[in-house]
Design a protein around this motif. Structure first.
Motif, short mmCIF file in Angstrom:
data_model
loop_
_atom_site.label_atom_id
_atom_site.label_comp_id
_atom_site.label_asym_id
_atom_site.label_seq_id
_atom_site.Cartn_x
_atom_site.Cartn_y
_atom_site.Cartn_z
N ARG A 215 0.82 -1.21 0.00
CA ARG A 215 0.00 0.00 0.00
C ARG A 215 0.86 1.26 0.00
O ARG A 215 0.34 2.37 -0.16
N ALA A 216 2.18 1.12 0.20
CA ALA A 216 3.02 2.27 0.52
C ALA A 216 3.97 2.68 -0.59
O ALA A 216 4.88 3.48 -0.35
N ALA A 217 3.78 2.20 -1.82
CA ALA A 217 4.74 2.48 -2.88
C ALA A 217 4.81 3.97 -3.22
O ALA A 217 5.82 4.44 -3.73
N ASN A 218 3.75 4.72 -2.97
CA ASN A 218 3.74 6.15 -3.26
C ASN A 218 3.96 7.01 -2.02
O ASN A 218 3.64 8.20 -2.02
N GLY A 219 4.51 6.42 -0.98
CA GLY A 219 4.74 7.15 0.26
C GLY A 219 3.59 6.96 1.23
O GLY A 219 2.51 6.46 0.88
N VAL A 220 3.83 7.36 2.47
CA VAL A 220 2.86 7.15 3.55
C VAL A 220 2.69 8.44 4.35
O VAL A 220 3.68 9.14 4.63
N VAL A 221 1.45 8.74 4.69
CA VAL A 221 1.16 9.85 5.59
C VAL A 221 0.53 9.27 6.85
O VAL A 221 -0.57 8.71 6.81
N LEU A 222 1.27 9.36 7.96
CA LEU A 222 0.80 8.83 9.24
C LEU A 222 0.13 9.94 10.04
O LEU A 222 0.71 11.00 10.26
N ILE A 223 -1.08 9.69 10.50
CA ILE A 223 -1.85 10.69 11.23
C ILE A 223 -2.34 10.10 12.54
O ILE A 223 -2.90 9.00 12.57
N THR A 224 -2.11 10.84 13.61
CA THR A 224 -2.64 10.48 14.92
C THR A 224 -3.59 11.58 15.37
O THR A 224 -3.22 12.76 15.37
N THR A 225 -4.81 11.20 15.71
CA THR A 225 -5.76 12.21 16.17
C THR A 225 -5.51 12.54 17.63
O THR A 225 -4.78 11.83 18.34
N LYS A 226 -6.11 13.62 18.08
CA LYS A 226 -5.83 14.13 19.42
C LYS A 226 -6.27 13.15 20.50
O LYS A 226 -7.28 12.48 20.37
N LYS A 227 -5.49 13.12 21.56
CA LYS A 227 -5.79 12.24 22.68
C LYS A 227 -5.53 12.98 23.99
O LYS A 227 -4.88 14.03 24.01
N GLY A 228 -6.04 12.43 25.07
CA GLY A 228 -5.85 13.04 26.37
C GLY A 228 -4.60 12.52 27.06
O GLY A 228 -3.87 11.67 26.51
N LYS A 647 -1.54 -0.35 -6.60
CA LYS A 647 -2.44 0.69 -7.09
C LYS A 647 -2.88 0.45 -8.55
O LYS A 647 -3.78 1.11 -9.04
N ILE A 648 -2.23 -0.47 -9.24
CA ILE A 648 -2.61 -0.74 -10.62
C ILE A 648 -3.78 -1.72 -10.64
O ILE A 648 -4.00 -2.49 -9.69
N ASN A 649 -4.55 -1.68 -11.73
CA ASN A 649 -5.70 -2.55 -11.85
C ASN A 649 -5.26 -4.01 -11.91
O ASN A 649 -4.14 -4.33 -12.31
N ARG A 650 -6.17 -4.87 -11.52
CA ARG A 650 -5.86 -6.30 -11.60
C ARG A 650 -5.76 -6.73 -13.06
O ARG A 650 -5.77 -5.89 -13.94
#
Length: 1011
Positions: A215-228, A647-650
């Motif tokens: 899933r990561a061939a085009n790079g990865v954006v890691l996001i963590t939402t706010k926590k207490g 990401k390419i079609n089957r």
């Protein structure tokens, strides 16, 4: 004797201190987000006397009136403030410039910044919310080296995001990065409000992203939402703004006079008759009786002068001894620029996060994000029509409307149609706006639970995550009936609708061992991941539905024969095993190795193995480097990785039969078409090498990050021409390379305790190159009229055509040029460069005219802070990319329409008048309509991206104890863009401009309140 001297010394100090006037000083210590800092230390300089702040960052201390206070806190810059007799001293502390101890989120874990061997960029949450945008990635434009973010102007539309170029063919639909939000995988994050984000990290190179596999061939954006946080008193934070969007760089079209002059120059008798028809129907201009009285600026007609945009969020965080919680709700609204009531986007988000320490060895948590969005998408064809609509046509034709009413014509429309003047098309863009109603409802649910077992305290832990995401989309497109004339009408209403459901679930199990012994630091991680992704779509259409909106359903159709239905579904499974070893010796020698074994049901090749490693050497920790005083930290980094791309079609092509339907003798006849080709697809494999440095200089005031990368997509899926038959089949036989240099430099300094500033700059280069096409000379793309070509040594889908060498100025120049004589050219025709010098212009003279890939992208930031006042500005831009101005080129098919003002006033009209634009009549001749760089323009631009001015208010000081702190701010987003391209905006995702929704400037006023 020593004891006596010490006693005298302390007596003198005591007499000095008690001799000063004692006063009480109080205040609040806050961080860069204006949040109170609990536990900050306040000490009288030169003594050990002091205090600490309470949970809200407040303090109270008795000091001599001329004392100096020293404020300190771990991870923050120490602040020294003279008292000078003041009773209230508030201090805002900034993060220490030695940010190398900060923890950076990486795949399935965290690592200290100083121990990184990969290219990872982290953007702080306060930077994200500076941008007034509903889409998170828009806030990253110009801020991450190596990441290209192409703006989108339509309400709720996502920007195009590319990390280090495009490695797949054709690239327009399969280049997006992987988004990982709280452990869940997504292809887009249109459901996420930027104010909900705690941290965002961009994994750019393969050694960093390979842990996520295919899933990561085009790079990865890691996001963590706010926590207490545990042991935190409940905090309530409101963040919001209200503003307006304003059209910018509106393209000027030819007005009535310029248009009539253009028509006169063409010599086209039919078009001149259309002008005469307009004067007879709508009257003549009082100023110039040779032109019609109508002078319509269609862009001004269809575009609002301002459109509202607003965002509001409320977050509650806190925790007890064993519990941490976070709750949030947010609302975003964006009205569209089109002059219609049905062009807008609204989204409501509700989220919650709970982390619970159940006992000393077990903790668990749950995360929930609910998103409900509604989008009305206007017909983008209105922009295209507005470009081509003639200015001598009014918006309304009341004379025709009254005639229709008098004759009781159903669905009579008051709009004008150019067809009543003789033109081939109606041209009026309001037929696309007011008689279309396109709506999308999106409901998205993301939830995840985890548990973590501490097997060996602080050394060995096991964590399991289960994430599930539901996405429900309902699309409904309605065409309403209207009648203007027999040529301009829609006799029956139409409806098409679909229901799309995505159901994705992921299970991750990770075992992590960490230990330190002597100078050795080791972390070993083993994991397993399972994914199940299901897509289901039901589609239907019909005609003749009632006019009332509450009856816009296929079941309400009065035409049974028009009803159609179709459905489709897809389900994919994946199973992966992965591991990672991170090691460093004395934080000096660093090593990082990952391996992922990936299985998927998508391709015939089920399994793939993807290794990666990274190495680092902190040179500044070596003894021989100790004498270099101006260097605080210096690290060499190197990494290599291989990962697959799904990401390419089957598979493409198979021994299958497809149903077709034909009408024979007014009867439907069913049939089949057999396909006898077969394509065996396997992984596209991305191999990337990254070399970089990380450095800090001059007491950590100057930071530097630089990376050079080579990213090869091997086994790229490309079309391969079939032998002995027409057509092509997709095979994994291509090689595409992206390479470039990225540099990021930041300077932070403090002039006084009250005044500090920061400067930052980043730039990146990119070279996209086709390396192998399986022996094929080239692959054509685009269309025959606007050719693009992929060829070894050139970028993907480069523009390909003739190079303009000028314009023939006179008859003698025509007669002296064999090419002009051979082709019957006249003065005012374009002169194409004879590349091979054989006095013949043919396909051999076509050359590559440029690519939509920018050679250089750049950005810069400026930050100033004086006491409670702060200012920031971001600029960005790009150079070297080309744009196909296709809306101009479509005169090939629509030559009885308007043209833009630059073209109208720049056309050749006699010797010496132009050496770049042809004559008006030349625009309509086939020779000049050959594809050339006449239609390919420079897409470079410079933009002031964001300007923000804010002021921090201390609630306790202004309104009394217990009152909340607040921040008010004003923001200008995209207030200025400088470019030469003849269009609204030089940001064109695929380099082909057929008229995109314009990107507006946004001006907002906002308020942050922290209770």
């Amino acid at each position: 004797m020593r004891k006596t001297l010490l006693l005298v010394y302390f007596l003198m100090i005591s007499v000095f201190l008690f001799g000063q006037e004692e006063i009480t000083v109080r205040g609040t210590v806050t961080d860069s987000e204006n949040m109170g800092i609990p536990g900050a230390s306040i000490v009288i300089e030169g003594t050990s006397q002091g205090t600490i702040t309470d949970m809200d960052g407040n303090y109270n201390i008795s000091v001599p009136s001329d004392a100096t206070l020293v404020f300190s806190f771990v991870g923050m810059e120490t602040v020294t403030v003279p008292v000078d007799g003041r009773n209230v001293i508030d201090v805002n502390m900034t993060s220490s410039m030695v940010d190398l101890e900060e923890v950076v989120v990486v795949g399935y874990g965290e690592i200290k910044a100083k121990d990184l061997t990969s290219s990872i960029t982290t953007v702080k949450s306060e930077e994200l919310v500076k941008t007034p945008a509903g889409q998170t990635m828009q806030a990253l434009q110009g801020k991450v080296a190596g990441m290209q973010v192409v703006s989108a102007g339509a309400p709720g539309a996502e920007p195009t995001v590319r990390i280090r170029g495009i490695g797949s063919y054709p690239g327009s639909s399969n280049s997006q990065p992987l988004y990982v939000v709280d452990g869940m995988y997504f292809d887009n994050i249109d459901f996420l409000n930027p104010s909900d984000i705690e941290s965002l990290s961009v994994l750019k190179d393969a050694s960093a992203s390979a842990i996520y596999g295919v899933r990561a061939a085009n790079g990865v954006v890691l996001i963590t939402t706010k926590k207490g946080s545990k042991n935190e008193k409940a905090k309530v934070v409101y963040e919001g703004y209200v503003g307006v969007q304003v059209p910018q760089n509106v393209l000027k079209m030819a007005n009535a006079e310029q248009f009539v002059n253009y028509i006169d120059q063409t010599g086209a008798e039919a078009d001149m008759q259309f002008v005469e028809n307009a004067m007879q129907r709508f009257g003549r201009s009082r100023i110039n009786p040779n032109i019609p009285s109508v002078n319509t600026d269609w862009y001004a007609e269809i575009m609002k002068k301002a459109a509202r945009q607003q965002n509001h969020s409320l977050t509650i965080t806190g925790g007890s001894e064993k519990t941490a919680y976070s709750l949030g709700v947010s609302y975003f609204e964006q009205q569209g620029l089109l002059e219609t009531s049905k062009n807008s986007y609204e989204r409501l988000n509700i989220r919650g996060k709970l982390d619970q320490e159940i006992n000393s060895w077990l903790k668990a948590g749950i995360n929930l994000n609910l998103s409900s969005g509604q989008r009305y998408t206007a017909d983008d064809g209105a922009w295209f029509k507005a470009y081509h609509a003639v200015p001598i046509l009014p918006k309304y034709d009341l004379e025709n409307y009254e005639s229709l009413l008098a004759n009781e014509i159903p669905n009579a429309s008051h709009y004008a149609s150019a067809q009543l003047l003789g033109y081939r098309g109606s041209q009026n863009p309001f037929l696309s706006l007011d008689y279309r109603n396109n709506r999308q409802d999106a409901k998205k649910v993301l939830t995840g639970i985890y548990s973590e077992v501490s097997i060996i305290p602080n050394k060995l832990r096991f964590k399991t995550n289960y994430n599930i995401a539901f996405r429900f989309l309902k699309n409904r497109n309605v065409g309403l009936p209207y009648y203007i004339s027999n040529e301009t009408n829609r006799p029956l209403s139409t409806i098409s609708t679909d229901r799309v459901m995505n159901y994705d679930q992921f299970i991750d199990n990770v075992l992590t061992y960490s230990n330190s012994f002597n100078s050795h630091n080791l972390t070993v991680m083993l994991g397993q991941s399972y994914r199940d992704e299901w897509y289901d779509r039901l589609w239907g259409s019909a005609e003749d539905i009632p006019m009332q909106e509450n009856s816009w359903y296929i079941g309400q159709s009065q035409s049974e024969s028009s009803k159609q239905v179709d459905d489709s579904a897809e389900r994919l499974y994946g199973l992966s095993y992965f591991g990672r070893i991170s090691y460093n010796y004395d934080s000096r020698y660093l090593a990082y190795v990952t391996l992922r074994r990936e299985g998927t049901s998508k391709y015939q090749e089920t399994w793939g193995t993807f290794p990666a490693f990274g190495l680092g050497w902190v040179v500044s920790e070596e003894s021989f480097f100790s004498g270099v005083d101006f260097v605080d930290f210096f690290k060499f980094r190197a990494g290599w990785g291989r990962l697959g791309n799904d990401k390419i079609n089957r598979q493409d092509g198979a021994d299958t039969t497809n149903p077709v339907f034909l009408a024979i003798d007014d009867s439907q006849v069913d049939g089949t078409i057999t396909t006898s080709t077969f394509g065996y697809l396997e992984w596209e494999t991305v191999e990337e090498t990254n070399l970089g440095i990380t450095a800090r200089f001059l007491d950590n005031r100057l930071s530097l990050e630089s990376d050079y990368f080579i990213r090869d997509t091997k086994n790229a899926a490309i079309p391969v021409s079939l032998k002995l038959q027409s057509g092509s089949v997709t095979r994994n036989v291509g090689v595409i390379r992206n390479s470039g240099l990225e540099v990021v430099a930041n300077w932070d300094d403090k002039i006084t305790n009250d005044l500090s500033y920061s400067l930052g700059v980043n730039f990146s280069t990119l070279k996209n190159e086709v390396r192998d096409l399986f022996g094929q000379s080239y692959i054509n793309g685009g269309s025959a009229e606007f050719r693009q070509r992929s060829q070894v040594g050139e970028p993907l889908l480069s523009f390909y055509g003739y190079e303009v060498a000028g314009v023939y100025q006179n008859q003698s120049e025509i007669e002296s040029d064999p090419v002009a004589v051979e082709n019957g050219l006249v003065p005012g025709d374009l002169k194409f460069k004879d590349q091979d010098g054989n006095d013949v212009i043919n396909d051999d003279d076509k050359v590559f005219l440029g690519s939509y890939f920018p050679d250089i992208t750049y950005g810069a930031t400026l930050g100033l802070r004086y006491k409670n006042l702060d200012f920031s500005m971001n600029v960005m831009g790009q150079m070297g990319n080309k744009i196909l101005n296709r809306k101009r080129g479509e005169i090939i098919w629509t030559n009885d329409t308007n043209i833009d003002a630059d073209l109208a006033t720049g056309l050749w009209n006699g010797e010496g008048t132009s050496n770049s634009y042809p004559s008006a009549s030349g625009l309509r001749r086939g020779w000049n309509q050959n594809f050339s760089d006449f239609l390919v323009e420079d897409g470079s631009f410079f933009r002031i991206q964001n300007v923000q001015l804010g002021y921090n208010l201390n609630g306790s000081r202004l309104f009394g104890k217990g009152m909340p702190n607040a921040r008010i701010f004003v923001t200008a987003e995209r207030p200025l863009t400088v470019f030469s391209y003849n269009g609204f905006n030089p940001e064109v995702p695929n380099g082909i401009d057929r008229q995109f929704y314009p990107v507006p400037s946004v001006y907002t006023v906002g308020l942050n309140v922290k209770f």
